[in-house]
Design an enzyme around this catalytic site. Structure first.
Site, short mmCIF file in Angstrom:
data_model
loop_
_atom_site.label_atom_id
_atom_site.label_comp_id
_atom_site.label_asym_id
_atom_site.label_seq_id
_atom_site.Cartn_x
_atom_site.Cartn_y
_atom_site.Cartn_z
N HIS A 77 -25.15 -8.89 84.98
CA HIS A 77 -26.07 -8.03 85.75
C HIS A 77 -27.04 -7.29 84.85
O HIS A 77 -26.78 -7.08 83.67
CB HIS A 77 -25.28 -6.95 86.52
CG HIS A 77 -24.07 -7.43 87.22
ND1 HIS A 77 -22.81 -6.90 87.00
CD2 HIS A 77 -23.91 -8.42 88.14
CE1 HIS A 77 -21.93 -7.54 87.77
NE2 HIS A 77 -22.56 -8.47 88.46
N HIS A 120 -19.32 -8.87 82.31
CA HIS A 120 -18.04 -8.32 82.74
C HIS A 120 -16.86 -9.19 82.35
O HIS A 120 -17.00 -10.39 82.08
CB HIS A 120 -18.07 -8.11 84.26
CG HIS A 120 -18.97 -6.99 84.66
ND1 HIS A 120 -18.53 -5.70 84.83
CD2 HIS A 120 -20.31 -6.97 84.88
CE1 HIS A 120 -19.56 -4.93 85.15
NE2 HIS A 120 -20.66 -5.68 85.19
N HIS A 166 -24.44 -4.80 96.95
CA HIS A 166 -24.28 -5.84 95.94
C HIS A 166 -24.18 -7.20 96.62
O HIS A 166 -23.64 -7.32 97.72
CB HIS A 166 -23.00 -5.57 95.14
CG HIS A 166 -22.74 -6.62 94.10
ND1 HIS A 166 -23.36 -6.61 92.88
CD2 HIS A 166 -21.95 -7.71 94.14
CE1 HIS A 166 -22.95 -7.67 92.19
NE2 HIS A 166 -22.09 -8.35 92.93
N HIS A 215 -28.56 -6.41 94.90
CA HIS A 215 -29.25 -5.49 93.98
C HIS A 215 -30.29 -6.30 93.20
O HIS A 215 -30.05 -7.49 92.92
CB HIS A 215 -28.25 -4.90 92.99
CG HIS A 215 -27.15 -4.09 93.63
ND1 HIS A 215 -25.88 -4.05 93.12
CD2 HIS A 215 -27.16 -3.31 94.74
CE1 HIS A 215 -25.14 -3.25 93.88
NE2 HIS A 215 -25.89 -2.80 94.87
N ARG A 252 -16.26 -4.03 81.32
CA ARG A 252 -17.51 -4.47 80.69
C ARG A 252 -17.20 -4.94 79.26
O ARG A 252 -16.80 -4.16 78.42
CB ARG A 252 -18.51 -3.31 80.67
CG ARG A 252 -18.75 -2.79 82.08
CD ARG A 252 -19.71 -1.61 82.13
NE ARG A 252 -19.84 -1.17 83.53
CZ ARG A 252 -20.76 -0.32 83.97
NH1 ARG A 252 -21.64 0.19 83.12
NH2 ARG A 252 -20.79 0.02 85.24
N ASP A 268 -28.60 -7.97 90.32
CA ASP A 268 -27.51 -8.94 90.53
C ASP A 268 -27.93 -10.33 90.09
O ASP A 268 -28.84 -10.93 90.67
CB ASP A 268 -27.11 -8.98 92.02
CG ASP A 268 -26.41 -7.71 92.45
OD1 ASP A 268 -26.07 -6.89 91.57
OD2 ASP A 268 -26.21 -7.54 93.67
N HIS A 303 -25.41 -0.98 88.73
CA HIS A 303 -26.37 -2.08 88.83
C HIS A 303 -27.76 -1.53 89.18
O HIS A 303 -27.87 -0.59 89.97
CB HIS A 303 -25.94 -3.07 89.92
CG HIS A 303 -24.62 -3.71 89.66
ND1 HIS A 303 -24.11 -4.74 90.43
CD2 HIS A 303 -23.70 -3.49 88.69
CE1 HIS A 303 -22.94 -5.11 89.95
NE2 HIS A 303 -22.67 -4.36 88.90
CU LIG Z 1 -22.45 -5.30 85.91
ZN LIG Z 2 -24.88 -5.49 92.07
#
Ligand SMILES: [Cu+2]
Ligand SMILES: [Zn+2]
Ligand SMILES: *[C@@H]1O[C@H](CO)[C@@H](O)[C@H](O)[C@H]1NC(C)=O
Ligand SMILES: *[C@@H]1O[C@H](CO)[C@@H](O)[C@H](O)[C@H]1NC(C)=O
Ligand SMILES: *[C@@H]1O[C@H](CO)[C@@H](O)[C@H](O)[C@H]1NC(C)=O
Length: 222
Positions: free
Chosen positions: A116, A190, A141, A150, A213, A153, A133
């Site tokens: 993202h 992620h 999302h 988003h 993350r 995204d 995000h």
């Molecule tokens: Cu992210």
């Molecule tokens: Zn998102």
């Protein structure tokens, strides 16, 4: 020269198209600078209005440039986590042409990893400092191919058994210029899979439930 961002609610019945469409008109702003007004029909639903699912238009006024668009470039070095790599971002026809992201990310676990653009270009306390995000249109999302997403995204990247993911994404909503530029924001990788909003988990509609993350970097001018 001021840049104007405005939102207009569509009255009713407009089809929700995943493809961003723009119209371009020349307007004259109060300073008598000719400007280009872009109408982005896939913007979002607005923070202060309940449009119950209707698309709204975002109007962005850019300074007029009579010459052909100059390609824009940006660069990300992932250094804020265990996953490392470098990504180049290219927008051949700014401000509204698609952004292409290409590069290699290493030291991942095999499989899918949520990928993202996050809001803040800070790694002060590691990847968590990049905050949420990038979501200027207050949407849920989702899948990058859908209207309900988003702006940040970008779905998942896939690492091979050696932990290496080849990134090759072209996205119509991202831009490298103007008030919606992602330069100065962050890329985050992620630990887990982005469920694209479909997982039914409490965080599916905010983060895709993609877990921790493992890599991040700030998007800079190249
Ligand atoms: Cu992210
Ligand atoms: Zn998102
Ligand atoms: C928005 O409007 C719809 C339809 O009128 C309604 O069902 C929904 O509860 C409203 N949502 C909010 C957050 O007010
Ligand atoms: C690769 O990730 C592991 C944890 O999964 C970490 O211990 C190691 O330092 C990382 N390697 C590099 C080169 O960052
Ligand atoms: C990136 O994806 C595009 C479209 O899917 C494809 O044409 C191109 O060959 C890919 N590039 C690389 C380096 O894999």
């Amino acid at each position: 020269m001021t840049l104007l961002v405005a939102v207009v609610v569509v009255v009713t019945g407009a089809p929700q198209s995943p493809a961003r469409t723009q119209r371009q008109v020349v307007v004259t702003n109060p300073d008598n600078y000719p400007s280009l007004l872009y109408i982005n029909s896939a913007a979002g639903r607005g923070q202060h209005t309940n449009t119950s699912g209707s698309p709204i238009f975002e109007l962005i006024l850019y300074p007029a440039d009579p010459s052909p668009p100059t390609p824009r470039h940006a660069l990300v070095v992932l250094g804020g986590g265990e996953a490392t790599g470098t990504l180049t971002l290219t927008q051949e026809a700014p401000p509204t042409g698609p952004v292409h992201i290409e590069g290699v990310i290493s030291n991942l676990t095999e499989g899918k990893h949520g990928f993202h653009i996050h809001e803040k270009g800070s790694l002060e306390n590691g990847c968590v400092s990049a905050k949420g995000h990038y979501n200027p249109h207050m949407r849920n999302h989702g899948n990058p191919k859908h209207l309900e997403r988003h702006v940040g995204d970008l779905g998942n990247i896939v690492a091979d058994p050696t932990g290496t993911a080849l990134v090759n994404i072209t996205d119509p909503l991202l831009t490298l210029v103007g008030p919606r530029s992602i330069i100065g924001r962050a890329v985050v990788v992620h630990a887990g899979v982005d469920d694209l909003g479909l997982g039914g988990h409490s965080s599916s509609l905010t983060t895709g439930n993609a877990g921790g993350r493992v890599g991040c970097g700030v998007i800079g001018h190249a």
